[in-house]
Design an enzyme around this catalytic site. Structure first.
Site, PDB file in Angstrom:
ATOM      1  N   ASP A 161      34.588 -30.752  14.880  1.00  0.00           N
ATOM      2  CA  ASP A 161      34.801 -32.043  14.234  1.00  0.00           C
ATOM      3  C   ASP A 161      35.926 -32.044  13.207  1.00  0.00           C
ATOM      4  OD1 ASP A 161      34.664 -34.480  12.978  1.00  0.00           O
ATOM      5  OD2 ASP A 161      32.501 -34.458  12.675  1.00  0.00           O
ATOM      6  N   HIS A 174       0.816  -1.228   0.000  1.00  0.00           N
ATOM      7  CA  HIS A 174       0.000   0.000   0.000  1.00  0.00           C
ATOM      8  C   HIS A 174       0.839   1.263   0.000  1.00  0.00           C
ATOM      9  CE1 HIS A 174      -2.105  -3.242   2.289  1.00  0.00           C
ATOM     10  NE2 HIS A 174      -3.142  -2.897   1.551  1.00  0.00           N
ATOM     11  N   HIS A 197      36.094 -36.016  11.103  1.00  0.00           N
ATOM     12  CA  HIS A 197      35.492 -36.510   9.854  1.00  0.00           C
ATOM     13  C   HIS A 197      36.391 -36.274   8.649  1.00  0.00           C
ATOM     14  CE1 HIS A 197      34.646 -32.286   9.050  1.00  0.00           C
ATOM     15  NE2 HIS A 197      34.216 -32.590   7.858  1.00  0.00           N
ATOM     16  N   HIS A 257      36.379 -36.461   3.630  1.00  0.00           N
ATOM     17  CA  HIS A 257      36.995 -35.620   2.605  1.00  0.00           C
ATOM     18  C   HIS A 257      38.173 -36.294   1.903  1.00  0.00           C
ATOM     19  CE1 HIS A 257      34.307 -32.508   3.681  1.00  0.00           C
ATOM     20  NE2 HIS A 257      34.778 -32.365   4.902  1.00  0.00           N
ATOM     21  N   ASP A 316      30.201 -32.948   2.826  1.00  0.00           N
ATOM     22  CA  ASP A 316      29.608 -32.598   4.123  1.00  0.00           C
ATOM     23  C   ASP A 316      28.088 -32.636   4.037  1.00  0.00           C
ATOM     24  OD1 ASP A 316      31.900 -32.112   5.718  1.00  0.00           O
ATOM     25  OD2 ASP A 316      32.172 -30.157   4.791  1.00  0.00           O
TER      26      ASP A 316
HETATM   27  S1  FES Z   1       1.792  -0.585   3.152  1.00  0.00           S
HETATM   28 FE1  FES Z   1       0.313  -2.104   3.592  1.00  0.00          FE
HETATM   29  S2  FES Z   1       1.540  -3.807   4.061  1.00  0.00           S
HETATM   30 FE2  FES Z   1       3.003  -2.304   3.655  1.00  0.00          FE
HETATM   31 FE   LIG Z   2      33.745 -31.180   6.363  1.00  0.00          FE
END
Ligand code: FES
Ligand SMILES: [Fe+2]
Lengths: 442, 180
Positions: free
Chosen positions: A205, A103, A208, A213, A356
């Site tokens: 960790d 709005h 792992h 890896h 990962d």
């Molecule tokens: S102006 Fe109405 S929701 Fe932002």
């Molecule tokens: Fe990792």
């Protein structure tokens, strides 16, 4: 209802996996963990001009982070106060104002409501615009170019929140005289897993790496002998830190070079060696160069110059937002080498990162099972071997990088917050825990 | 009514268009068949294989929505690193592709232009479907711009440059462990 004391028992190294799946626990986390902790918002270099903005998230809440005319940074909820429309729908940019596209309520870059369409005809000039700006993030802290914010007035100062982790954080944030900058553009993707798997892994960790890896090292090095050398770095001694829910782990490197970013970055490091040692001290500059998490969801890997936030998206999903970070004012070749190292290893196509995500996704899938969800996880690695201030490294330290101490520390902080303890109560509890540990050690 | 001229691409001949399309299909088939080592042979030694990131921006800033050469990327590879990825994928330890994904590459809207150098700039829309393990599905769509260099090989070309643009900003997938 759930009882936190039954779900995680850090002193015994036990985790009930429903903490990764339960929607009720997740909602409680949004309130008790994320809305009360300090969360990473942005780095200085992402907001170069007046009006520079980016949209990020504090957990699931979208916030706009905006550079003000006086150079400061403000952050406010990206939610219009009229009927809740997202005020700004670009990820980033430069703005003079934000106008809601529902709005038309318009807000200035400080997040103040400055214009309401048909204010006289529709509102009879009776609306008090000063009351209807978007929710401001009340506390923002600039720590060495890293902006963190919290919604919680009761939370300790950011420095207190970091505690001993500051020493480890500075090994990244404070390494160079000119500071750091982020490579433009975030890399974002989605992993269908609970955020704690990722946060915990980056806290705690190293275990792992050789398995998960192994193919990453195959991609990086053609020569099996060099590959064995890289794997050998994992055989070298290491340390881990845990405190206030944060964690850091690293191998003890004999030298700044060779760096994973390659020869062009090595040349830069050699040239800046004095500067780095002056700022951090030689021991810290060499050692503190590994995996890290600042509780709850901000992580980085020094070896790969990747930094990320694990945004929670329900109990079973993470949105990862990651950035490559670079030393500011480094030569172009050094920056390029560093950036390429990050992209090629830690991005959704990175030869380390992809594996990962695979782990966490599969863990989460298995937890769909009724029995699987009730089957306790073992987080006991290194339990009972915690020390304090080892080799002058502040805080709770472990004499090896292969431990789950920082993971247990993370779940301890998580449990304290989830139990609804006040920050004051948590500080007192932590103090008592520390005294007990010190008594044990002496 | 004002008539704006829509740029007409400089068309290549039917035979050339056909050869370029068949090259692209053959390349896609190598990937769908997991024949990565042969696939790698289709690239020149000076190739740049690049997938930059992009962000949502307002119309006014749309021209900078895609990260530049110094920006963040998913892929930013030279030949040596592409070879490293292939080594990884064929190692049996690349857990995000072991067991491997099943992929189906759909290529369309092939637009080729001949450059003064004798190379071809080829733009193509793609849709790569990835099915993984039990029910995991990913879908990657976007546009590729390739630089094809005529070569004395059975397929007639090598790829000297590939720029990939995805339609997504946040990647709705846990990884891109396949090639695009
Ligand atoms: S102006 Fe109405 S929701 Fe932002
Ligand atoms: Fe990792």
């Amino acid at each position: 209802m759930f009882d936190i004391a039954d779900l995680v028992q850090p002193d015994k190294g036990l985790i009930d996996p429903s903490i990764y799946t339960d929607p009720e626990i997740y909602q409680a986390e949004l309130a008790n963990v994320f809305a009360r902790s300090w969360l990473f918002l942005a780095h200085d270099s992402q907001l170069p001009k007046k009006g520079s903005f980016l949209q990020t998230y504090m957990a699931e809440d979208p916030v706009l982070v905006v550079r003000q005319r006086d150079g400061s940074v403000k952050a406010f909820l990206n939610q219009c106060r009229h009927r809740g429309m997202r005020i700004c729908r670009a990820d980033e940019g430069v703005a003079k104002a934000f106008t809601c596209s529902y709005h038309g309520w318009a807000y200035n870059i400080a997040g103040e409501l400055v214009n309401v369409p048909m204010e006289d005809r529709a509102y009879h000039n009776e609306i008090d615009k000063s009351q209807w700006g978007p929710r401001q993030v009340p506390r923002i802290h600039n720590y060495k170019g890293f902006y963190f914010g919290t919604w919680d007035d009761e939370a300790p100062s950011f420095e207190e929140y970091l505690g001993d982790m500051a020493w480890y954080f500075d090994a990244m944030a404070d390494r160079y005289d000119d500071g750091l900058e982020l490579v433009p553009g975030a890399t974002k993707w989605v992993i269908d897993a609970n955020w704690k798997f990722a946060a915990e892994q980056f806290a705690s960790d190293m275990y792992h790496v050789p398995i998960s890896h192994s193919s990453g090292f195959v991609a990086l090095f053609d020569d099996p002998e060099i590959r064995a050398l890289a794997a050998g770095a994992l055989a070298a001694p290491g340390r881990q830190f845990s405190g206030n829910g944060h964690g850091s782990g690293f191998g003890l490197r004999p030298d700044l070079v060779p760096d994973p970013a390659g020869p062009d970055f090595d040349a830069f490091l050699i040239e800046r060696r004095e500067e780095i040692y002056r700022r951090l001290g030689e021991q810290r500059a060499l050692a503190v160069y590994g995996h890290n998490t600042v509780f709850p969801n901000f992580s980085w890997l020094a070896t790969n110059n990747t930094m990320r936030v694990w945004h929670p998206r329900g109990p079973g999903r993470i949105e990862v937002w990651s950035w490559a970070y670079l030393p500011k004012n480094a030569p172009e070749e050094a920056k390029r080498a560093s950036r390429l190292n990050t992209v090629r290893t830690f991005s959704p196509a990175g030869v380390f990162e992809t594996d990962d995500g695979e782990n966490w996704t599969e863990v989460q899938q298995v937890l769909r099972g009724h029995i699987a969800r009730q089957t306790t996880f073992n987080a006991q690695m290194g339990l009972g071997h915690e020390q304090r201030d080892l080799d002058g490294m502040p805080g709770r330290t472990a004499g090896d990088m292969f431990t789950e101490m920082a993971g247990r520390g993370m779940y301890q902080r998580w449990a304290d917050l989830m139990s609804g303890l006040s920050w004051q109560e948590i500080a007192e509890l932590d103090k008592r825990r520390r005294e007990q540990e010190e008594a044990k050690q002496s | 009514m004002t008539t704006e001229t829509i740029p007409v691409p400089a068309l290549v001949g039917v035979e050339t268009q056909h050869r370029i399309e068949q090259f692209l299909y053959a390349e896609a088939a190598l990937l769908d068949d997991h024949r990565f080592t042969e696939w790698l042979e289709l690239f020149t030694d000076d190739v740049h294989y690049w997938l930059p990131t992009r962000v949502t921006r307002t119309v006014r800033e749309r021209d900078i929505e895609i990260a530049g050469p110094d920006g963040a990327a998913f892929f930013d590879d030279d030949k040596a690193f592409l070879a490293g990825r292939v080594r990884r994928l064929t190692s049996g330890q690349a857990w995000s592709e072991e067991p491997p994904s099943r992929t189906r590459r759909l290529l369309t809207n092939v637009r080729a232009t001949e450059l003064d150098s004798g190379e071809f700039e080829v733009r193509v829309n793609f849709h790569v479907l990835r099915s993984r393990l039990e029910l995991h599905q990913d879908s990657f769509s976007g546009e590729r711009t390739d630089l094809l260099r005529p070569a004395d090989t059975p397929l007639g070309f090598r790829i000297a440059r590939r720029k990939i643009i995805l339609d997504t900003t946040t990647l709705p997938a846990p990884s891109i462990s396949v090639f695009l």
